[in-house]
Design a protein around this motif. Structure first.
Motif, PDB file in Angstrom:
ATOM      1  N   GLN A 177       0.815  -1.201   0.000  1.00  0.00           N
ATOM      2  CA  GLN A 177       0.000   0.000   0.000  1.00  0.00           C
ATOM      3  C   GLN A 177       0.856   1.261   0.000  1.00  0.00           C
ATOM      4  OE1 GLN A 177      -2.481  -0.536   3.459  1.00  0.00           O
ATOM      5  NE2 GLN A 177      -3.945  -1.849   2.379  1.00  0.00           N
ATOM      6  N   ARG A 178       2.028   1.177   0.613  1.00  0.00           N
ATOM      7  CA  ARG A 178       2.871   2.378   0.758  1.00  0.00           C
ATOM      8  C   ARG A 178       4.024   2.393  -0.242  1.00  0.00           C
ATOM      9  NH1 ARG A 178       4.753   6.266   0.306  1.00  0.00           N
ATOM     10  NH2 ARG A 178       5.443   7.889   1.754  1.00  0.00           N
ATOM     11  N   PHE A 179       4.513   1.232  -0.628  1.00  0.00           N
ATOM     12  CA  PHE A 179       5.679   1.155  -1.509  1.00  0.00           C
ATOM     13  C   PHE A 179       5.344   0.309  -2.742  1.00  0.00           C
ATOM     14  CE2 PHE A 179       7.294   2.004   2.713  1.00  0.00           C
ATOM     15  CZ  PHE A 179       8.229   2.999   2.493  1.00  0.00           C
ATOM     16  N   ALA A 183       3.566   4.581  -6.090  1.00  0.00           N
ATOM     17  CA  ALA A 183       4.173   5.374  -5.023  1.00  0.00           C
ATOM     18  C   ALA A 183       5.613   5.730  -5.358  1.00  0.00           C
ATOM     19  CB  ALA A 183       4.103   4.623  -3.699  1.00  0.00           C
ATOM     20  N   GLN A 187       7.096   9.542  -5.816  1.00  0.00           N
ATOM     21  CA  GLN A 187       8.198  10.078  -5.023  1.00  0.00           C
ATOM     22  C   GLN A 187       9.347  10.562  -5.891  1.00  0.00           C
ATOM     23  OE1 GLN A 187       9.373   7.010  -2.253  1.00  0.00           O
ATOM     24  NE2 GLN A 187       7.292   6.732  -1.511  1.00  0.00           N
ATOM     25  N   GLY A 214      -1.332   9.160  -4.996  1.00  0.00           N
ATOM     26  CA  GLY A 214      -1.097   9.021  -3.565  1.00  0.00           C
ATOM     27  C   GLY A 214      -1.877  10.013  -2.732  1.00  0.00           C
ATOM     28  N   LEU A 215      -1.178  10.590  -1.728  1.00  0.00           N
ATOM     29  CA  LEU A 215      -1.808  11.501  -0.773  1.00  0.00           C
ATOM     30  C   LEU A 215      -2.391  12.723  -1.458  1.00  0.00           C
ATOM     31  CD1 LEU A 215      -2.369  12.259   2.172  1.00  0.00           C
ATOM     32  CD2 LEU A 215      -0.111  13.323   2.246  1.00  0.00           C
TER      33      LEU A 215
END
Length: 299
Positions: A177-179, A183, A187, A214-215
């Motif tokens: 979910q994060r990497f 994502a 980044q 993402g965010l």
């Protein structure tokens, strides 16, 4: 006689200065992603973000250190081995200030042992990220066309944490979910997918469009403009419009910034970005103010 000589020298001096200025203003540099095979490049990314809602303001600070090395090249697409050297984040939740750092145990602003126990596994998770490696393929515009090795990275982290069964599956899901590939692009493409892949001079401009998931999910339309060329260093001004047509969360805003790029390699030596955005959804409006700083060095 002496006055005449002085005036002649002075006129010659100003003529030479004018010629040099004219030459500097018309000089051009090839601007593309051109990391050298076998060389290493290190980046530090710092983001400070304030999110303001009707409940109050939440501050998040994040720093990530990346190490990159060119492993190969084919058809002008470079394969870059990328490693997380360090990742740290501090944020506020339920009145507590928390710091997560791959190099240090989690810290809590008050002596709440239950909170420390709750976040112990999170700290182990981030600690396991350190020195993990994945690969990405990048074209001459800096566009990441492929990311590989994330699944192996997740399994390696689970092994290092000694996880089995449901705990292992939960950790891998949390990692994904994060990497994930989106994502990673979010980044890194902020300082990679920026190149026109052509010669530029002062005053030249070009545009790029990124879709972030993402965010700050939205479409980012950026205009880059060369403002200065000094030696091999090219200074580029960034102006970005943020827009989202998502029916659930409407996002709009802007980014303004400046990047200094080494034209020989495409390394972003330094950059700064100011972000102002607002997200409006069913739960109300969230105002976002953030500042990003980037430093890059060649090893």
């Amino acid at each position: 006689m002496y006055l005449f000589r002085f005036l002649s020298v002075a006129i010659l001096f100003f003529v030479l200065q004018a010629c040099q200025t004219s030459q500097s203003s018309t000089s051009s540099k090839m601007l593309r992603f051109n990391y050298a095979k076998g060389r290493g490049y290190d980046y530090e990314l710092i983001m400070n973000m304030d999110r303001k809602t009707k409940e109050g303001t939440q501050q998040t600070d994040m720093t990530a250190y990346y190490s990159m090395e060119v492993a190969g090249e084919e058809n002008n697409i470079k394969t870059i081995k990328t490693r997380y050297e360090r990742f740290k984040m501090s944020f506020e939740v339920n009145g507590m200030n928390l710091t997560i750092d791959t190099d240090n145990p989690i810290t809590v602003s008050r002596g709440d042992t239950s909170a420390k126990n709750i976040f112990r596994n999170i700290n182990k998770f981030f600690g396991a990220i350190r020195n993990q490696q994945f690969a990405m393929k990048v074209n001459q515009e800096g566009k990441i066309v492929e990311v590989t090795g994330l699944t192996q990275m997740a399994n390696s982290m689970a092994d290092s944490m000694g996880l089995q069964g449901p705990s292992r599956e939960q950790m891998i899901q949390m990692f994904s979910q994060r990497f994930n590939e989106d994502a990673v692009k979010e980044q890194l493409e902020r300082f990679l997918f920026i190149f026109p892949n052509k010669e530029v001079k002062v005053g030249d401009s070009w545009s790029r469009t990124n879709k972030v998931k993402g965010l700050l999910a939205a479409d980012y339309t950026t205009v880059y403009k060369v403002t200065e060329i000094e030696g091999d260093m090219v200074t580029v001004e960034e102006s970005t419009q943020i827009n989202s047509s998502d029916q659930s969360v409407k996002m709009d805003g802007k980014v303004s910034g400046e990047l200094v790029i080494d034209s020989r390699t495409g390394l972003v030596v330094k950059a700064s970005q100011d972000i102002e955005a607002a997200a409006t959804g069913k739960e109300g409006k969230t105002e976002i103010i953030a500042r990003t700083k980037i430093k890059g060095v060649e090893r």
